[in-house]
Design a protein around this motif. Structure first.
Motif, PDB file in Angstrom:
ATOM      1  N   ILE A 146       0.855  -1.188   0.000  1.00 27.86           N
ATOM      2  CA  ILE A 146       0.000   0.000   0.000  1.00 27.86           C
ATOM      3  C   ILE A 146       0.887   1.234   0.000  1.00 27.86           C
ATOM      4  N   ASP A 147       0.577   2.182  -0.887  1.00 28.50           N
ATOM      5  CA  ASP A 147       1.423   3.371  -1.001  1.00 28.50           C
ATOM      6  C   ASP A 147       0.672   4.684  -0.839  1.00 28.50           C
ATOM      7  N   ASN A 148      -0.575   4.617  -0.300  1.00 26.97           N
ATOM      8  CA  ASN A 148      -1.295   5.867  -0.042  1.00 26.97           C
ATOM      9  C   ASN A 148      -2.253   5.680   1.133  1.00 26.97           C
ATOM     10  N   SER A 149      -2.578   6.785   1.780  1.00 27.89           N
ATOM     11  CA  SER A 149      -3.369   6.727   3.006  1.00 27.89           C
ATOM     12  C   SER A 149      -4.812   6.267   2.774  1.00 27.89           C
TER      13      SER A 149
ATOM     14  N   ASP B 112      -5.969   3.981   0.553  1.00 27.51           N
ATOM     15  CA  ASP B 112      -5.974   2.514   0.472  1.00 27.51           C
ATOM     16  C   ASP B 112      -5.682   1.893   1.829  1.00 27.51           C
ATOM     17  N   LEU B 113      -4.774   2.498   2.589  1.00 27.92           N
ATOM     18  CA  LEU B 113      -4.448   2.000   3.924  1.00 27.92           C
ATOM     19  C   LEU B 113      -5.676   2.066   4.826  1.00 27.92           C
TER      20      LEU B 113
ATOM     21  N   LYS C 140      -8.316  -0.603   3.776  1.00 27.26           N
ATOM     22  CA  LYS C 140      -7.950  -1.958   4.216  1.00 27.26           C
ATOM     23  C   LYS C 140      -8.159  -2.092   5.718  1.00 27.26           C
TER      24      LYS C 140
END
Length: 86
Positions: free
Chosen positions: A2-5, A7-8, A11
C-alpha cells in the motif's frame, strides 16, 4: 504494498475486527511496551495501554527515568488545572 493513506484506511476499515485484536510493541526508554490497537476509524488508528499506578511507582523507583511510566508520572505531578476565569 500500500502506497497511499486512502488505500491504507480502506484496508484497515475492511479488516477492523481482526486488526483490533492485534498489539503493537514500541520501545519507550529502555523497555518494550505493548499497546493494544483499540480502534480503527475513518481518520486514525487508536492505541491503548493501561498502566497501573503501582507499576508507575515501581518502574520509577527501579531507575527507569526515561520510560513511559516516568513520563506519565511527570505529567501527573506537573499538571495544574487551568485557572477559572471570573
Amino acid at each position: 504494498m500500500i502506497d497511499n493513506s486512502e488505500d491504507l484506511k480502506n484496508k484497515a476499515l475492511d479488516n477492523k475486527v481482526g486488526i483490533r485484536k492485534e498489539y503493537v510493541n514500541i520501545i519507550v526508554g529502555d523497555e518494550e511496551q505493548s499497546f493494544k490497537i483499540a480502534g480503527i476509524g475513518q481518520k486514525a488508528v487508536k492505541l491503548e495501554k493501561y498502566i497501573k499506578y503501582d507499576d508507575i511507582m515501581e518502574a520509577v523507583d527501579s531507575g527507569h527515568e526515561d520510560g513511559l511510566e516516568a513520563i506519565i508520572k511527570k505529567i501527573i505531578e506537573d499538571y495544574e488545572p487551568p485557572a477559572e476565569e471570573e
